[in-house]
Design an enzyme around this catalytic site. Structure first.
Site, PDB file in Angstrom:
ATOM      1  N   GLY A  70     -73.474  -2.206  12.464  1.00  9.06           N
ATOM      2  CA  GLY A  70     -74.507  -1.191  12.289  1.00  9.06           C
ATOM      3  C   GLY A  70     -74.399  -0.585  10.904  1.00  9.06           C
ATOM      4  N   ASP A  92     -80.501   1.003  12.197  1.00  9.93           N
ATOM      5  CA  ASP A  92     -79.396   0.415  12.967  1.00  9.93           C
ATOM      6  C   ASP A  92     -78.165   1.329  12.860  1.00  9.93           C
ATOM      7  OD1 ASP A  92     -78.088  -1.380  14.611  1.00  9.93           O
ATOM      8  OD2 ASP A  92     -77.681  -2.856  13.060  1.00  9.93           O
ATOM      9  N   LEU A 128     -69.924  -6.356   9.537  1.00 12.09           N
ATOM     10  CA  LEU A 128     -70.726  -5.132   9.502  1.00 12.09           C
ATOM     11  C   LEU A 128     -71.066  -4.717  10.933  1.00 12.09           C
ATOM     12  CD1 LEU A 128     -73.084  -5.940   6.502  1.00 12.09           C
ATOM     13  CD2 LEU A 128     -71.516  -4.002   6.622  1.00 12.09           C
ATOM     14  N   ALA A 136     -71.770  -7.120  15.833  1.00  6.64           N
ATOM     15  CA  ALA A 136     -70.993  -6.063  16.491  1.00  6.64           C
ATOM     16  C   ALA A 136     -71.413  -5.878  17.948  1.00  6.64           C
ATOM     17  CB  ALA A 136     -71.134  -4.756  15.716  1.00  6.64           C
TER      18      ALA A 136
END
Length: 384
Positions: A313, A277, A311, A143
Site C-alpha cells: 500500500g 491505496d 510495497l 501485500a
C-alpha cells in the site's frame, strides 16, 4: 415551512470542466444552486475565499486506512478515523477497501462499512466498499495474504452482496479461469464494477474478462503481469482497452512518472483515476505497522512488508496526487478529472464537478495546492 440551509462561498476561483470562473457560489441544502460570475453578490454574508481555487472534492475508490486505523479492524470507530483524516486532505468520498481474508472476517468488515455507508460523519462520506480479494494469484500477491487466496465462487459472492444491497461497489479479482469469468458476469449483473488486480493472467485472458464485464484495473502496473512486446500481459490489455478505467497510485514510488505519462497517452485523462491505496500508517511517523495481518515498516514515505520488502500500500493522500499530476505538466482540469470527475461518473455519484444540482463536495486550495477547506455536501468539515 422547512428552513433551507444556505451557504455562500464568495470571491473564489471555481474550476469548472474546462474553464475557471471567478465569483461566488451559492449552496442550498447541500447542493450547488448557482454560480455567480463576477456579479453583485446575492447575499452580504458569506465565506470569503480570498481568490483561492475551488475544485470538486476528491474521490478515493481504493483506500485501506489512515491515522492508525484500517478498514480491516472491523470497527465503526476505525472507519470514522479514516474519514476524519482524509477530509483534511480534500477527500470527500471514498470506498473503504478490504484485504484478502476469511469469509467470516470479510463479512464482519462489510457489516461495519454498511453501518456508516452514506451516513453523515465528521469527515468524508463512505459511499460503499471495495472488496480487494480474495480471488487473486499468489504469483502477484503483493501485500495480500496468500493463505486466504482461493478460486472465485458465486455462492460465496452472494453472501458478501447480501450483507447490504448496494454496499459493494467495486470488486478486485484475477480472471484466471471460467469460474472467475462467471463471477464477473454475476457481479456486473448485480451492479458491481469488476476490476482486475493481483493477476498473473495473459493478454487474451483479460480480453475474455472484458467481454464478461470487467471494466476497471486495480493499481495499474502494480500487482499484475507486465507488458512485453510478445505478450502484452495485463498491463498491455489495460493500456489498449477503451472500456477499462485504470487506477493509478501517483506517489512517484509505485509508478515512475513517465510510466504514468505513457498510461495517459494510451488511455487519455478520462480513463485514469488517482487512488491512494493508503494504509494505516498514513499521516503517522516512520515506524512499524500492520496491513491486515501482515507486518509493515514505513520509511521515507514508503510502506513495505517486513517479510520480503514488497510495497505494501502507500502513505499517499489525494491532495499530493493532485499536485503530482500538475507537476508532471498536466492542467488543473486534468487533475480534477483524475482525482474526482472520472470516479464520480464511474460510480454514478452526484458529485465530481462544480455545476448546478451537484452535491456541494468542494475543496478550497491554496496556491501550492494544499488544502485550505473541505466541504462535504455543503457542510464545512475541515478548515486549515
Amino acid at each position: 415551512m422547512r428552513y433551507m440551509e444556505k451557504i455562500l462561498l464568495k470571491n473564489g476561483k471555481f474550476v469548472l470542466g474546462n474553464r475557471i470562473v471567478s465569483g461566488d457560489l451559492l449552496v442550498i441544502d447541500g447542493k450547488i444552486k448557482k454560480i455567480i460570475e463576477n456579479e453583485n453578490p446575492l447575499y452580504e454574508n458569506g465565506i470569503d475565499l480570498k481568490g483561492k481555487y475551488v475544485v470538486p472534492g476528491f474521490i478515493d475508490a481504493h483506500i485501506h486506512g489512515a491515522y492508525g486505523a484500517d478498514a480491516m479492524d472491523g470497527t465503526v470507530e476505525a472507519l470514522k478515523t479514516i474519514s476524519s483524516f482524509v477530509v483534511k486532505h480534500g477527500t470527500t468520498n471514498f470506498l473503504a477497501t478490504t484485504l484478502t481474508s476469511t469469509k467470516d472476517v470479510l463479512k464482519n468488515v462489510l457489516e461495519k462499512i454498511a453501518e456508516v455507508q452514506d451516513k453523515e460523519l465528521d469527515g468524508a462520506n463512505i459511499f460503499g466498499a471495495h472488496m480487494e480479494g480474495p480471488y487473486f494469484d499468489i504469483q502477484y500477491k503483493g501485500a495480500q495474504n496468500e493463505k486466504y487466496m482461493k478460486p472465485a465462487g458465486i455462492e460465496e459472492i452472494k453472501e458478501y452482496l447480501s450483507v447490504k444491497p448496494g454496499l459493494v461497489k467495486l470488486f478486485s479479482l484475477s480472471p484466471k479461469d471460467d469460474a472467475a469469468l462467471e463471477a464477473i458476469k454475476f457481479l456486473k449483473e448485480n451492479g458491481v464494477i469488476v476490476s482486475i488486480g493481483h493477476s498473473a493472467v495473459y493478454f487474451d485472458d483479460v480480453q475474455k474478462a472484458i467481454k464478461a464485464g470487467l471494466s476497471h484495473s486495480t493499481h495499474t502496473y502494480n500487482g499484475m503481469r507486465g507488458f512485453t512486446h510478445r505478450e502484452p500481459g495485463v498491463v498491455g490489455a489495460v493500456l489498449s482497452s477503451d472500456s477499462v478505467m485504470a487506477e493509478i497510485i501517483f506517489d512517484k514510488i509505485h509508478v515512475h512518472p513517465e510510466a504514468i505519462r505513457i498510461l495517459l497517452k494510451a488511455k487519455g485523462v478520462d480513463k485514469v483515476e488517482c487512488i491512494t491505496d493508503a494504509m494505516s500508517a498514513t499521516g503517522l511517523p516512520d515506524g512499524n505497522y500492520k496491513l491486515g495481518e501482515l507486518d509493515v515498516y514505513v520509511k521515507d514515505n514508503q510502506a513495505r512488508l517486513v517479510s520480503n520488502d514488497s510495497l505494501a500500500g502507500s502513505v499517499l493522500t489525494l491532495d499530493k496526487a493532485f499536485k503530482n499530476i500538475i507537476e508532471l505538466g498536466y492542467s488543473i482540469f486534468d487533475a480534477v478529472k483524475m482525482t474526482s470527475t472520472n470516479a464520480a461518473r464511474e460510480f454514478g455519484l452526484n458529485t465530481g464537478e462544480i455545476s448546478e444540482g451537484k452535491d456541494a463536495d468542494l475543496v478550497v486550495l491554496n496556491n501550492d495546492y494544499s488544502v485550505d477547506m473541505t466541504f462535504v455536501k455543503g457542510k464545512l468539515k475541515y478548515q486549515a
